[in-house]
Design a protein around this motif. Sequence first.
Motif, PDB file in Angstrom:
ATOM      1  N   LYS A   1       0.837  -1.205   0.000  1.00  0.00           N
ATOM      2  CA  LYS A   1       0.000   0.000   0.000  1.00  0.00           C
ATOM      3  C   LYS A   1       0.872   1.256   0.000  1.00  0.00           C
ATOM      4  N   GLU A   2       1.899   1.294   0.825  1.00  0.00           N
ATOM      5  CA  GLU A   2       2.811   2.445   0.880  1.00  0.00           C
ATOM      6  C   GLU A   2       3.537   2.618  -0.445  1.00  0.00           C
ATOM      7  N   GLU A   3       3.954   1.527  -1.027  1.00  0.00           N
ATOM      8  CA  GLU A   3       4.630   1.577  -2.321  1.00  0.00           C
ATOM      9  C   GLU A   3       3.688   2.114  -3.397  1.00  0.00           C
ATOM     10  N   LEU A   4       2.461   1.667  -3.376  1.00  0.00           N
ATOM     11  CA  LEU A   4       1.449   2.133  -4.325  1.00  0.00           C
ATOM     12  C   LEU A   4       1.213   3.639  -4.190  1.00  0.00           C
ATOM     13  N   ILE A   5       1.168   4.120  -2.982  1.00  0.00           N
ATOM     14  CA  ILE A   5       1.008   5.565  -2.750  1.00  0.00           C
ATOM     15  C   ILE A   5       2.178   6.325  -3.371  1.00  0.00           C
ATOM     16  N   ASN A   6       3.385   5.806  -3.213  1.00  0.00           N
ATOM     17  CA  ASN A   6       4.555   6.444  -3.825  1.00  0.00           C
ATOM     18  C   ASN A   6       4.451   6.459  -5.345  1.00  0.00           C
ATOM     19  N   TRP A   7       4.010   5.355  -5.929  1.00  0.00           N
ATOM     20  CA  TRP A   7       3.875   5.284  -7.385  1.00  0.00           C
ATOM     21  C   TRP A   7       2.867   6.315  -7.889  1.00  0.00           C
ATOM     22  N   THR A   8       1.706   6.369  -7.256  1.00  0.00           N
ATOM     23  CA  THR A   8       0.676   7.302  -7.731  1.00  0.00           C
ATOM     24  C   THR A   8       1.115   8.754  -7.532  1.00  0.00           C
ATOM     25  N   ASN A   9       1.783   9.037  -6.422  1.00  0.00           N
ATOM     26  CA  ASN A   9       2.301  10.391  -6.217  1.00  0.00           C
ATOM     27  C   ASN A   9       3.304  10.765  -7.305  1.00  0.00           C
ATOM     28  N   HIS A  10       4.157   9.838  -7.650  1.00  0.00           N
ATOM     29  CA  HIS A  10       5.148  10.094  -8.687  1.00  0.00           C
ATOM     30  C   HIS A  10       4.469  10.320 -10.040  1.00  0.00           C
ATOM     31  N   LEU A  11       3.482   9.512 -10.378  1.00  0.00           N
ATOM     32  CA  LEU A  11       2.781   9.680 -11.659  1.00  0.00           C
ATOM     33  C   LEU A  11       1.994  10.984 -11.695  1.00  0.00           C
ATOM     34  N   GLU A  12       1.463  11.397 -10.571  1.00  0.00           N
ATOM     35  CA  GLU A  12       0.775  12.695 -10.514  1.00  0.00           C
ATOM     36  C   GLU A  12       1.777  13.835 -10.723  1.00  0.00           C
TER      37      GLU A  12
ATOM     38  N   ILE B   1       4.481  13.513 -12.552  1.00  0.00           N
ATOM     39  CA  ILE B   1       4.829  13.413 -13.975  1.00  0.00           C
ATOM     40  C   ILE B   1       3.799  14.138 -14.838  1.00  0.00           C
ATOM     41  N   ILE B   2       2.531  14.135 -14.436  1.00  0.00           N
ATOM     42  CA  ILE B   2       1.512  14.893 -15.173  1.00  0.00           C
ATOM     43  C   ILE B   2       1.935  16.356 -15.275  1.00  0.00           C
ATOM     44  N   ASN B   3       2.300  16.942 -14.144  1.00  0.00           N
ATOM     45  CA  ASN B   3       2.726  18.349 -14.130  1.00  0.00           C
ATOM     46  C   ASN B   3       3.999  18.555 -14.932  1.00  0.00           C
ATOM     47  N   GLU B   4       4.896  17.629 -14.803  1.00  0.00           N
ATOM     48  CA  GLU B   4       6.160  17.718 -15.524  1.00  0.00           C
ATOM     49  C   GLU B   4       5.937  17.679 -17.041  1.00  0.00           C
ATOM     50  N   LEU B   5       5.084  16.773 -17.496  1.00  0.00           N
ATOM     51  CA  LEU B   5       4.802  16.678 -18.935  1.00  0.00           C
ATOM     52  C   LEU B   5       4.096  17.938 -19.445  1.00  0.00           C
TER      53      LEU B   5
ATOM     54  N   ASN C   1       5.870  17.146 -29.724  1.00  0.00           N
ATOM     55  CA  ASN C   1       4.555  17.418 -29.141  1.00  0.00           C
ATOM     56  C   ASN C   1       3.736  16.142 -29.069  1.00  0.00           C
ATOM     57  N   LYS C   2       3.763  15.354 -30.130  1.00  0.00           N
ATOM     58  CA  LYS C   2       3.023  14.080 -30.166  1.00  0.00           C
ATOM     59  C   LYS C   2       3.563  13.111 -29.113  1.00  0.00           C
ATOM     60  N   THR C   3       4.876  13.051 -28.994  1.00  0.00           N
ATOM     61  CA  THR C   3       5.482  12.164 -27.997  1.00  0.00           C
ATOM     62  C   THR C   3       5.050  12.547 -26.591  1.00  0.00           C
ATOM     63  N   ILE C   4       5.060  13.821 -26.293  1.00  0.00           N
ATOM     64  CA  ILE C   4       4.646  14.288 -24.961  1.00  0.00           C
ATOM     65  C   ILE C   4       3.180  13.921 -24.708  1.00  0.00           C
ATOM     66  N   ASN C   5       2.335  14.160 -25.707  1.00  0.00           N
ATOM     67  CA  ASN C   5       0.916  13.813 -25.538  1.00  0.00           C
ATOM     68  C   ASN C   5       0.705  12.312 -25.413  1.00  0.00           C
ATOM     69  N   ASP C   6       1.496  11.523 -26.136  1.00  0.00           N
ATOM     70  CA  ASP C   6       1.429  10.060 -25.981  1.00  0.00           C
ATOM     71  C   ASP C   6       1.817   9.649 -24.561  1.00  0.00           C
ATOM     72  N   LEU C   7       2.865  10.270 -24.040  1.00  0.00           N
ATOM     73  CA  LEU C   7       3.283   9.974 -22.665  1.00  0.00           C
ATOM     74  C   LEU C   7       2.207  10.388 -21.661  1.00  0.00           C
ATOM     75  N   ARG C   8       1.562  11.503 -21.901  1.00  0.00           N
ATOM     76  CA  ARG C   8       0.470  11.941 -21.014  1.00  0.00           C
ATOM     77  C   ARG C   8      -0.663  10.909 -21.022  1.00  0.00           C
ATOM     78  N   ASN C   9      -0.988  10.392 -22.214  1.00  0.00           N
ATOM     79  CA  ASN C   9      -2.043   9.371 -22.312  1.00  0.00           C
ATOM     80  C   ASN C   9      -1.621   8.083 -21.604  1.00  0.00           C
ATOM     81  N   GLN C  10      -0.379   7.671 -21.821  1.00  0.00           N
ATOM     82  CA  GLN C  10       0.110   6.458 -21.153  1.00  0.00           C
ATOM     83  C   GLN C  10       0.121   6.641 -19.642  1.00  0.00           C
ATOM     84  N   ASN C  11       0.509   7.825 -19.201  1.00  0.00           N
ATOM     85  CA  ASN C  11       0.517   8.122 -17.772  1.00  0.00           C
ATOM     86  C   ASN C  11      -0.895   7.991 -17.192  1.00  0.00           C
ATOM     87  N   ALA C  12      -1.869   8.505 -17.918  1.00  0.00           N
ATOM     88  CA  ALA C  12      -3.260   8.422 -17.450  1.00  0.00           C
ATOM     89  C   ALA C  12      -3.709   6.968 -17.340  1.00  0.00           C
ATOM     90  N   ILE C  13      -3.291   6.144 -18.279  1.00  0.00           N
ATOM     91  CA  ILE C  13      -3.672   4.725 -18.259  1.00  0.00           C
ATOM     92  C   ILE C  13      -3.029   4.014 -17.071  1.00  0.00           C
TER      93      ILE C  13
END
Length: 124
Positions: free
Chosen positions: A20-31, A33-37, A54-66
């Motif tokens: 659970k703690e590890e999962l919290i770290n993962w989601t915090n990091h991905l959140e 990454i949203i700002n970073e992208l 631009n396309k690569t960044i948007n692809d990464l944003r979509n993958q991040n959301a998934i």
Amino acid sequence: MKELFYKHDDESFIRKRKDKEELINWTNHLEFIINELNLFLKIEKRLLNKTEVNKTINDLRNQNAIVLKNLYRYDISLNNSIECDTVDCDTFYLSTHEKNRQEYLNFVEKVHLFKMNFYRMILD
């Protein structure tokens, strides 16, 4: 700092708490990454103005959301793991955790590679 484990906790409970703690770290990091992208998009528009970047960044944003969506779903399912009372049940959650870890790590590696390439483009 709050205590995560106590002497009376059994191995299964400790593993679930750690997961659970590890999962919290993962989601915090991905959140993060949203700002970073989003910032990379702004930098790209100002400095590079390259459609493929631009396309690569948007692809990464979509993958991040998934990946983030999958981790949020996994977080909900972790509540059920507390009720596990068989080895099969524990094994299922352990393998699910490892699958999610691998998905997270693979995505983070993609982001790292993108960032290195992006910085090189800016510096060239």
